[in-house]
Motif scaffolding. Structure first.
Motif: not given
Length: 267
Positions: A114-128
């Motif tokens: 979950x941490x790895x996914x959230x980190x990569x999503x944030x790096x790619x411009x995603x927000x929750x």
């Protein structure tokens, strides 16, 4: 803002004067340039050695002199940075209204995944946005992220447009830390707008580009039409481009006299 890491400045130097030129640079030349940035010869040599060990630079000897060139890995990183700085930019004023949506559901015990996914999503411009639903403006290759992490069975990717009743500005405020994003641009403006930190044009240009990349690298490039009217990225980007052009020719003239370059050997 905290001092820039010597490795970051090293990337800026190689990106400006080595990338795509088929050359390598004498270590003594690098020391001379970094002296203008207030970085000691010991720190410069240590940085070169660490970057070689990490596969970011390679050594090439000519007589008693040691030269350093780029590797395939560092070349790819510099090309990516070049695109981010000069082509993509920080101000998204041509958004087409499309969003990439990614929803995921992972077992509670999968904390690392979950941490790895959230980190990569944030790096790619995603927000929750809510729960396991993340959004990013434009078309983002989110499937590559979940596939690379081995999570394809636990995530779904969609592309959509907001309905007419959706408060997009409110959605952006909910999903992203606008205060944190704005503060990086405010810090950049406070350092460079009135009295730039360097009078030496070569030191100024390398620091300017490095600090600008640091400011924009985690910016999701939200549509400016849905951001506050005084969004600081607009003024910061104009300042960066004006100063970059101002320093360009003087820095090249200095570099011509400082840098000992040789053709890179084909490995």
């Amino acid at each position: 803002m905290p001092p820039l890491r010597p490795q970051t400045l090293m990337f800026m130097l190689f990106g400006d004067f080595v990338l795509d030129r088929g050359v390598c640079v004498f270590s003594g030349s690098v020391i001379d340039v970094f002296d203008r940035l207030g970085i000691t010869s010991h720190a410069t040599r240590s940085t070169l050695a660490r970057m070689v060990n990490r596969g970011l630079l390679r050594r090439q000897r000519h007589g008693r002199r040691m030269y350093f060139g780029l590797t395939d890995r560092s070349t790819a990183l510099l090309h990516d940075g070049r695109t981010r700085i000069w082509r993509t930019g920080a101000v998204n004023d041509a958004w087409d209204g499309d969003w990439t949506l990614l929803c995921f559901s992972l077992p509670e015990s999968w904390q690392r995944q979950r941490h790895d996914l959230r980190s990569q999503l944030a790096w790619s411009g995603f927000g929750p946005l809510q729960g396991g639903l993340w959004i990013a403006p434009g078309s983002v290759p989110a499937q590559d992220i979940v596939t690379g992490l081995g999570l394809s069975a636990h995530a779904r990717v969609f592309h959509a447009r907001a309905g007419s009743l959706t408060d997009i500005a409110g959605m952006v405020r909910d999903a992203y830390d606008l205060t944190g994003l704005a503060s990086r641009y405010q810090e950049f403006l406070s350092r460079w707008e009135d009295r730039p930190p360097f009078t030496d044009p070569l030191a100024a240009r390398l620091s300017l580009i490095a600090e600008w990349l640091d400011a924009i690298r985690r910016d999701p490039r939200l549509p400016v039409e849905h951001l506050p009217a005084d969004w600081p990225a607009v003024r910061a980007q104009k300042l960066f481009r004006d100063l970059e052009q101002q320093y360009l020719e003087p820095s090249r003239e200095l570099a011509t006299g400082l840098l000992d370059l040789r053709p890179a050997e084909i490995s």
